[in-house]
Scaffold this motif. Structure first.
Motif, PDB file in Angstrom:
ATOM      1  N   GLU B 332      30.938 -10.807 127.687  1.00  0.00           N
ATOM      2  CA  GLU B 332      31.613  -9.703 126.733  1.00  0.00           C
ATOM      3  C   GLU B 332      33.033  -9.994 126.500  1.00  0.00           C
ATOM      4  N   ASP B 333      32.922  -9.353 124.528  1.00  0.00           N
ATOM      5  CA  ASP B 333      33.994 -10.560 123.827  1.00  0.00           C
ATOM      6  C   ASP B 333      34.635  -8.590 123.997  1.00  0.00           C
ATOM      7  N   THR B 334      36.294  -9.214 124.112  1.00  0.00           N
ATOM      8  CA  THR B 334      37.103  -8.262 123.972  1.00  0.00           C
ATOM      9  C   THR B 334      38.418  -8.744 122.755  1.00  0.00           C
ATOM     10  N   THR B 335      38.496  -9.749 122.644  1.00  0.00           N
ATOM     11  CA  THR B 335      39.237 -10.478 121.154  1.00  0.00           C
ATOM     12  C   THR B 335      38.621 -10.006 119.771  1.00  0.00           C
ATOM     13  N   PRO B 336      39.792  -9.682 119.433  1.00  0.00           N
ATOM     14  CA  PRO B 336      39.582  -8.781 117.889  1.00  0.00           C
ATOM     15  C   PRO B 336      39.589 -10.672 116.937  1.00  0.00           C
ATOM     16  N   PRO B 337      39.297 -10.287 115.497  1.00  0.00           N
ATOM     17  CA  PRO B 337      39.279 -12.124 115.645  1.00  0.00           C
ATOM     18  C   PRO B 337      40.623 -12.347 114.384  1.00  0.00           C
ATOM     19  N   ARG B 338      40.169 -13.386 114.473  1.00  0.00           N
ATOM     20  CA  ARG B 338      42.053 -14.000 113.716  1.00  0.00           C
ATOM     21  C   ARG B 338      42.023 -14.193 112.033  1.00  0.00           C
ATOM     22  N   GLY B 415      32.926  -5.066 117.848  1.00  0.00           N
ATOM     23  CA  GLY B 415      33.327  -3.674 117.746  1.00  0.00           C
ATOM     24  C   GLY B 415      34.909  -4.606 117.390  1.00  0.00           C
ATOM     25  N   ASN B 416      35.233  -5.488 118.001  1.00  0.00           N
ATOM     26  CA  ASN B 416      36.696  -5.974 118.357  1.00  0.00           C
ATOM     27  C   ASN B 416      37.130  -5.490 116.184  1.00  0.00           C
ATOM     28  N   LYS B 417      38.346  -4.602 116.259  1.00  0.00           N
ATOM     29  CA  LYS B 417      38.786  -5.164 114.836  1.00  0.00           C
ATOM     30  C   LYS B 417      40.396  -5.486 114.912  1.00  0.00           C
ATOM     31  N   ALA B 418      40.331  -6.455 113.841  1.00  0.00           N
ATOM     32  CA  ALA B 418      41.624  -7.067 113.650  1.00  0.00           C
ATOM     33  C   ALA B 418      42.039  -6.435 112.217  1.00  0.00           C
ATOM     34  N   GLN B 419      43.183  -6.320 112.028  1.00  0.00           N
ATOM     35  CA  GLN B 419      43.968  -5.725 110.200  1.00  0.00           C
ATOM     36  C   GLN B 419      44.973  -6.727 110.116  1.00  0.00           C
TER      37      GLN B 419
END
Lengths: 231, 436
Positions: B332-338, B415-419
């Motif tokens: 599982e990937d729980t880290t958002p993009p950078r 689905g991890n969100k980065a803004q």
């Protein structure tokens, strides 16, 4: 040249008219219907064994006596007919019925000849099948009371046998804990998915005539292969 | 009267008779004249609708109770004079109408005749053939051997049996039976059996590989080509040699990539490393670890070079001769993009026609369709995403003497969100703008 009397000419005219009229009427005349009273429409052979009448498969249990019975339609005509039971060209008996003894070597008729008072005859051919119902052997795998160590993924072998008086195919239904499996002609299958605990199975066999035999329920127990537990 | 008169009289009578007889057969009035004849033709069809333009068929197969539309055409017209017309079914009267719709319930073969009797009493018939049969039913829950049966010996004869029900008890059935190495367990699965059977059972005698996984399937159709809705799909596993066992594992992961590098290692109950392998894992395939001795183990699974994914550890118990199928391994990937300005750690950038940003994800990856760009409150759609770089093309900025704010939102495949928001420096001063 000679003269013909007038009376003769009149007579000739009448004869000519009568001849032509007769010819005309003769053309219109049709023969009357033949007498069909007392005509036998159909002839059949029945088998009676243990008070059961069979007129379709003509199958008998060879270990018990039976009787072949001639039946005609309409039934009123039967008393005015003679019945001759044949095996190929040989007469085996005379009469409305023919007794069959429980003897494998006993020759059973394969034709019935029916004759009326005017010696009109009709021959009906038939084939009596001497065959007993299939029977299941008492020896099975698992045996009654067997304890088997197995997990739910392990295939449990089920094996049984059946006897049949002819070489025709038998079909089996395997019933494990009320779930039925049509296994066709197989007499050995392995089934998994049985949980630890008490189970039972039985087998039902059918021949092509629908005769069947059912094995009584066989009880067995599956235990946990690691703990030996029954629950 | 003389004899001469007599002969004359007889001759006259004969001539009269001859004339009468000839008169009966030689009247011109009853001679068939082809030019006066009118050709009549009748056609009957089964149809899916009452529309006369629809395509009809002469033979059809339906389920009991289905409605059938019977259509007719008469040449030159249905308005021509006729004595009678009707339908028969299997020789019995069926319907009076030219076109009709009726439900047929009785299974079997039925022959429908459309009978048209013209003004002169000539009968014209067209025939339709209808097969009525119930679709066979296949029991896909109770069959032998049951799904996931284990411990099959490599040289065992395996008897397969299944239950099929023909509601009509009147049609022969064919069974398509396939036995093959299980998909996902082998790189190139082999088909062991692919056959049509006329009995609901099959005996396989040609042996298996040890610690193998095999799929078998059954589909059934009757002689009317009506196929059972249900199919059987089942798997069986074979036992090993000398009590050896095997592990088949399926790895779940969210990523745009269909193949990822996996690092697998396994320790026994004494924490001794017993297996260590890095492999390329294709989605949907199985990792295979065999042979294994019975015992307790811990299996570690990690997506190599993808630190956003967690490391999965699963405790397993291996039983002698059994193939363990593990479908609980989950990365599982729980880290958002950078998100950052390309080649910069700052949050401010000078105006340019094309602004460059970097969006990096070390797990399930980012797709262009999951990126949103906005200039203050206005959405910007003129961007491209390639090789972790986002190219945003901006038109000539209004109010270009002031600092502008651009915001970028990105979701990875999990689905991890980065803004992030960034400032764009003004590229003209206020006096420059006014001087223009």
């Amino acid at each position: 040249m000679s003269f013909v009397p007038a009376k003769f000419l009149r007579l000739l005219n009448i004869c000519l008219a009568l001849t032509l009229g007769g010819l005309f009427v003769a053309c219109l005349d049709t023969p009357s219907d033949p007498d069909t009273s007392g005509r036998v429409e159909s002839i059949k052979v029945h088998i009676v064994q243990n008070d059961k009448v069979d007129s379709t498969t003509l199958k008998i249990n060879p270990r018990e006596s039976a009787t072949l019975v001639a039946a005609v339609y309409p039934n009123e005509a039967i008393d005015n007919l003679d019945f001759f039971w044949y095996y190929d060209e040989t007469i085996l008996g005379i009469g409305k019925t023919f007794p069959v003894s429980p003897d494998e070597d006993y020759v059973i008729p394969n034709a019935l000849l029916v004759a009326d008072a005017e010696n009109n005859t009709k021959k009906v051919e038939f084939n009596v099948i001497r065959k007993s119902a299939p029977s299941l052997g008492m020896e099975t795998i698992p045996h009654e009371g067997d304890v088997i160590e197995a997990d739910e993924f392990a295939p449990i072998q089920f094996h049984w046998s059946a006897k049949n008086s002819s070489k025709e195919k038998l079909t089996f239904i395997l019933e494990i804990d009320k779930t039925q499996y049509n296994v066709g002609s197989l007499t050995r299958v392995s089934q998994s998915g049985l949980s630890v605990g008490d189970h039972s199975f039985r087998v039902i066999v059918f021949d092509t005539y629908g005769d069947s035999d059912t094995l009584k329920w066989v009880n067995f127990t599956i235990t946990d292969p690691t703990t030996g537990a029954k629950q | 009267m003389t004899l001469k008169h007599l002969i004359s009289l007889v001759l006259a009578a004969l001539v009269c008779w001859a004339a009468i007889l000839c008169g009966c057969t030689q009247s011109d009035d009853v001679i068939f004249n082809e030019s006066n004849a009118q050709h009549i033709n009748v056609q009957a069809f089964f149809s899916k609708s009452l529309d006369s333009n629809t395509v009809g068929v002469k033979t059809d197969t339906i389920n009991p109770g289905d409605s059938v539309i019977f259509l007719t055409s008469v040449y030159p017209s249905k308005a021509i004079r006729s004595r009678d017309y009707f339908w028969t079914k299997d020789g019995e009267f069926f319907a009076f109408e030219y076109n009709t719709k009726k439900a047929i319930f009785d299974p079997g073969y039925h022959q429908f005749n459309f009978v048209f009797i013209d003004f002169f009493g000539d009968t014209l018939i067209d025939t339709l053939h209808l097969y009525v049969g119930s679709t066979p039913e296949l029991d896909n829950k109770n069959f032998i051997p049951a799904n996931n049966t284990q411990y099959i010996g490599v040289n065992d004869f395996v008897n397969f049996a299944w239950n099929v029900y023909d509601p009509d008890s009147m049609w022969d059935m064919s069974h398509h039976f396939v036995l093959k190495q299980a998909k996902g367990y082998y790189k190139n699965p082999k088909v062991l059996v692919d056959t049509i059977l006329y009995d609901a059972n099959f005996t396989y005698r040609k042996g298996f590989e040890p610690l193998g996984a095999y799929e078998w399937s059954v589909s059934v159709q009757n002689e009317l080509h009506q196929t059972a809705q249900e199919t059987i799909h089942s798997t069986l596993y074979t036992k090993g040699v000398n009590s050896e066992a095997a592990l088949f594992g399926f790895v779940k992961y969210n990523s745009t990539e269909n193949t990822i590098p996996l690092h697998l290692w396994m320790t026994n109950s004494k924490s001794t490393l017993v297996y260590d392998e890095t492999l390329s894992y294709a989605r949907g395939s199985a990792i295979s670890i065999k042979p294994l001795n019975p015992g307790d183990y811990t299996l570690y699974t990690m997506a190599k070079d993808k630190p956003d994914f967690n490391v999965d550890s699963t405790k397993i118990s291996i039983v002698a001769n059994r193939v363990l199928v593990l479908d609980t391994i989950s990365l599982e990937d729980t880290t958002p993009p950078r998100i950052s300005i390309a080649n910069s750690l700052d949050d401010t950038m000078d105006y340019s026609d094309t602004l460059k940003f970097t969006i990096k994800d070390f797990g399930s990856k980012v797709q262009e369709k999951r990126i949103k760009v906005a200039l203050e409150t206005s959405s910007v759609s003129t961007f491209k995403f390639s090789n972790d770089t986002l190219f945003v093309t901006l038109p000539e900025l209004e109010n270009s003497w002031s600092t502008r704010i651009i915001s970028i939102t990105a979701y990875d495949y999990s689905g991890n969100k980065a803004q992030e928001t960034f400032k764009i420096n003004p590229h003209k001063s206020l006096p420059e703008v006014f001087s223009e």
